[in-house]
Design a protein around this motif. Structure first.
Motif, mmCIF file in Angstrom:
data_model
loop_
_atom_site.group_PDB
_atom_site.id
_atom_site.type_symbol
_atom_site.label_atom_id
_atom_site.label_comp_id
_atom_site.label_asym_id
_atom_site.label_seq_id
_atom_site.Cartn_x
_atom_site.Cartn_y
_atom_site.Cartn_z
ATOM 1 N N GLY A 127 0.788 -1.227 0.000
ATOM 2 C CA GLY A 127 0.000 0.000 0.000
ATOM 3 C C GLY A 127 0.818 1.274 0.000
ATOM 4 N N SER A 129 2.830 7.329 10.028
ATOM 5 C CA SER A 129 2.702 6.009 9.405
ATOM 6 C C SER A 129 3.727 5.075 10.036
ATOM 7 N N TRP A 150 -6.553 6.220 9.590
ATOM 8 C CA TRP A 150 -7.222 6.424 8.310
ATOM 9 C C TRP A 150 -6.767 5.435 7.246
ATOM 10 N N PHE A 151 -5.708 4.672 7.547
ATOM 11 C CA PHE A 151 -5.157 3.768 6.535
ATOM 12 C C PHE A 151 -4.580 2.540 7.233
ATOM 13 N N GLN A 152 -4.814 1.372 6.631
ATOM 14 C CA GLN A 152 -4.113 0.161 7.049
ATOM 15 C C GLN A 152 -4.064 -0.822 5.891
ATOM 16 N N CYS A 153 -2.903 -1.401 5.667
ATOM 17 C CA CYS A 153 -2.728 -2.488 4.718
ATOM 18 C C CYS A 153 -1.858 -3.540 5.396
ATOM 19 N N ASN A 197 -0.063 4.031 -2.690
ATOM 20 C CA ASN A 197 -1.339 4.688 -2.395
ATOM 21 C C ASN A 197 -1.201 5.640 -1.214
ATOM 22 N N LEU A 198 -0.474 5.207 -0.214
ATOM 23 C CA LEU A 198 -0.262 6.033 0.974
ATOM 24 C C LEU A 198 0.406 7.358 0.602
ATOM 25 N N SER A 202 -1.502 4.067 9.170
ATOM 26 C CA SER A 202 -1.211 5.488 9.269
ATOM 27 C C SER A 202 -2.315 6.186 10.060
#
Length: 245
Positions: free
Chosen positions: A41, A166, A232-235, A44-45, A240
């Motif tokens: 990811g 992140s 707001w983000f995780q893969c 994209n991040l 993050s």
């Protein structure tokens, strides 16, 4: 015309003695390939960090990329900042990374000025900041040094300013940890890394990259003065947070 990124083969042969991982010239040479194949990811991040800059950076403010490596997050933000009277400060303690970052920044056409600083991020004075990025950087600091850096960032952020944090995570639930470790391993194998490469790099990073749980991050952020922190983000095991002052 820039050369295509070199393939990461640093751990493709047996090492008689593994030393701790360092961001030296060998890593700088292959870093774009290394991080693309290692951190799910990531691309994209980086793109989304640019969109956050569009939303949160204010006129006349400073933007800090702490642990900037080759400047991917710096460039992403630079292209999205809607003001020309801002200043970006990109900091890394690896001269090899910054030398290459300077060349990459030099080819970019954005009018937003970027100051490259070769220094320990703990020695940087954060001031008049509308946005600070720690993109997979805090995890390389000793755990007992992390709170003081976050407190310094809090003090230097303007009201309404944001920190993007992140990090690779560890998990208190053993089943969750095992699942995400397996998926991350599969990701690296799918990107062409051999078992030997994965094992040797893991050993080299063992004493250098020390991850925290999400709860540890949240508790530390609150201790530094922040109240609002959203994941707001995780893969897989990479995540993050957006942290608002």
């Amino acid at each position: 015309m820039p050369k295509p990124p070199r393939k990461d083969i640093i751990y493709s042969r047996p090492h008689d003695m593994l030393v701790d991982f360092k961001f030296n010239e060998h890593v700088a040479d292959v870093f774009p390939d290394m991080i693309r194949r290692s951190v799910p990811g990531y691309e994209n991040l980086i793109t989304l960090i640019g969109l956050m800059a569009q939303e949160y950076v204010t006129a006349g403010s400073n933007i800090y990329d702490l642990g900037c490596s080759l400047g991917a997050a710096t460039l992403s933000m630079r292209h999205r900042i809607p003001h020309t009277n801002c200043r970006m400060i990109a900091v890394d303690n690896s001269s090899a990374m910054l030398e290459r970052c300077e060349k990459i920044i030099g080819r970019d056409t954005s009018p937003v000025p970027v100051e490259l600083v070769c220094a320990d991020i703990q020695d940087i004075n954060i001031q008049n900041a509308s946005m600070v990025v720690l993109n997979f950087t805090l995890q390389f600091l000793s755990p007992d040094q992390r709170l003081s850096l976050l407190h310094k960032i809090y003090q230097g952020l303007l009201p309404g300013g944001v920190l993007v944090l992140s990090e690779k995570l560890v998990f208190s639930d053993n089943d969750e940890q095992a699942l995400l470790d397996t998926l991350h391993l599969d990701f690296k194998k799918a990107n062409g890394y051999s078992d030997m490469e994965i094992s040797q790099k893991r050993s080299a990073l063992e004493n250098v990259l020390i991850p925290d749980t999400l709860q540890q991050h949240q508790d530390r952020l609150h201790a530094a003065g922040f109240v609002t922190a959203y994941q707001w983000f995780q893969c897989f095991n990479f995540a993050s947070l957006i942290v608002i002052k």
